[in-house]
Design a protein around this motif. Structure first.
Motif: not given
Length: 240
Positions: A56-60
């Motif tokens: 999953x993409x890293x959190x902002x």
């Protein structure tokens, strides 16, 4: 050839019976002698590799913290007019690196009493900042100076405290002899909030003084003639 009598009473010729039997044997012989196509055997199938799902993409990244400045008004019992004008000027003053501003309803002296500290040091100012929920504190103090301290001049201090660094980052003072508002308050605030404070980069070093070229030394003088020696001949005149 004698005819054959069937069970149903029908007489079938012997030729037809033999021919039918021969045809049946021929069909079976063709079936038995026909080569059966060989179906090649398939080997074991290679396992199907399923690629794992992408991570999953890293959190902002969290938004940057907003810096809040809390202004504490100066007490007005020493110089009412100067204190009122100073507080108004501090409210409009521009402080670098500040996102939010608020004006406290109490002075620094009262806030120190609520924070249960009366010392004028960084530890006490940090408690006041925590009490008021500010990242920076800006306030002014007034005190009478002089020998008698009854009718002497008033010293005004403007201070800026950084709660994150835990120290004063700017301080300026001005002495007023009377409760007359003039441009000295603007100069005081300008010095307190100028770029020359501890948070600003140091000023560049002064340029070296230009060095003057050495003056040429005078030609050596001829020694005086010795006593009793004839005088030197006069210089020759230029030819015409």
């Amino acid at each position: 050839m004698a005819p054959q009598i069937a069970d149903e009473g029908y007489i079938q010729p012997l030729e037809m019976t033999v021919n039918s039997t021969v045809k049946i044997f021929l069909v079976f012989g063709l079936i038995l002698t026909t080569p059966v196509a060989c179906v090649p055997r398939r080997g074991p199938e290679a396992p199907v590799r399923v690629a794992p799902p992408p991570p999953p993409p890293p959190p902002p990244a969290p938004p940057p913290k907003k810096v809040k400045l809390v202004l504490l008004p100066a007490e007005r019992f020493l110089l009412p007019n100067a204190a009122t004008a100073l507080n108004e000027k501090l409210v409009r003053a521009q402080v670098l690196g500040v996102d939010e501003r608020s004006v406290a309803a109490i002075s620094m002296e009262t806030a120190q009493g609520q924070a249960e500290c009366v010392q004028a040091n960084d530890e006490c100012y940090a408690k006041v900042a925590k009490l008021l929920g500010g990242d920076r504190l800006l306030w002014a103090e007034m005190e009478r100076v002089g020998k008698g301290k009854k009718k002497g001049p008033i010293k005004i201090l403007v201070l800026l405290f950084d709660a994150e660094k835990g120290t004063l980052i700017s301080r300026a003072e001005e002495v007023l002899k009377s409760d007359v508002v003039d441009d000295s308050l603007d100069r005081l605030i300008g010095r307190a909030l100028s770029d020359g404070g501890p948070t600003a980069p140091p000023p560049p070093p002064p340029a070296p003084a230009p060095t003057s070229a050495p003056s040429p030394s005078p030609p050596p003088s001829s020694p005086p003639p010795a006593l009793g020696s004839p005088p030197p001949p006069p210089p020759a005149s230029p030819a015409k």
